[in-house]
Enzyme design. Structure first.
Site: not given
Length: 208
Positions: A187, A46, A88, A135, A108, A53, A123, A133, A90
């Site tokens: 996003w 990042h 959200c 991604e 979360e 990624h 994006y 970001e 990864h």
């Protein structure tokens, strides 16, 4: 799609507010076709303009026709205290999308549910001069019944709320204004706009 049995087994080990994000967690680097090109820790992936990624975004709906939004923790290096979609994160090295999405729901929100993959997009979004970001993000939707109690992890989430579809439309419409009433992640804006324009029937089916 995860089986009901699989969900029942996973629900026995929901998060208890442990720290779940780490700068050195290995992310999966990919090209625009989602072919793996290597691995890099999260902090490095990042930095600056970012390195492409794998990532995912989840939108959860309830029977009252509302979508769950979360406010990102103030300790996040990128977009702290910005409002965003339900969840959200990864996939990590060695993890499938299915494993990663359900892990993150538990970490979360302390919930789990069946998820449907909707689409994937690429994006790039910079945040001030701190990082970016970049991604290839897979978007999923799911439904939470009223019987599932949300218990947010404070190291990840500062606040949360259920919002109607029309109120979410209005919130997203403020993005890019000179003085928006609330800060929202880029996003989330892109994903919500496409969900509403290209997949409205999928949203309505879950939000009934």
């Amino acid at each position: 799609m995860t089986s009901r049995r699989g969900l029942d087994e996973e629900m026995t080990s929901l998060s208890t507010h442990a720290t779940v994000s780490f700068d050195d967690e290995p992310l999966i680097l990919v090209d625009s076709d989602d072919t793996v090109t290597g691995y890099q820790n999260k902090a490095q992936a990042h930095e600056g303009g970012g390195v492409l990624h794998r990532a995912f975004s989840i939108f959860l709906f309830n029977p009252r026709g509302e979508v769950l939004l979360q406010q990102r923790s103030g300790e996040k290096p990128l977009w702290p205290l910005f409002w965003s979609n339900s969840c959200c994160s990864h996939p990590r090295r060695g993890e499938s999308y299915q494993e990663a999405t359900h892990r993150r729901l538990r970490e979360e929100l302390a919930v789990d549910t069946e998820l449907d993959f909707i689409y994937r997009f690429e994006y790039h979004a910079p945040f001030q001069d701190i990082g970016s970001e970049r991604e290839l993000c897979s978007v999923y939707i799911g439904r939470l019944d009223d019987t599932q109690a949300i218990d947010v992890n404070p190291s990840e989430i500062a606040d949360w709320r259920w919002l109607s579809l029309t109120d979410t439309d209005a919130l997203v419409a403020t993005h890019g204004q000179a003085e928006p009433p609330e800060r929202i992640t880029p996003w989330f804006v892109m994903e919500w706009q496409r969900l509403r324009s290209d997949f409205p029937e999928r949203i309505v089916q879950l939000a009934l």
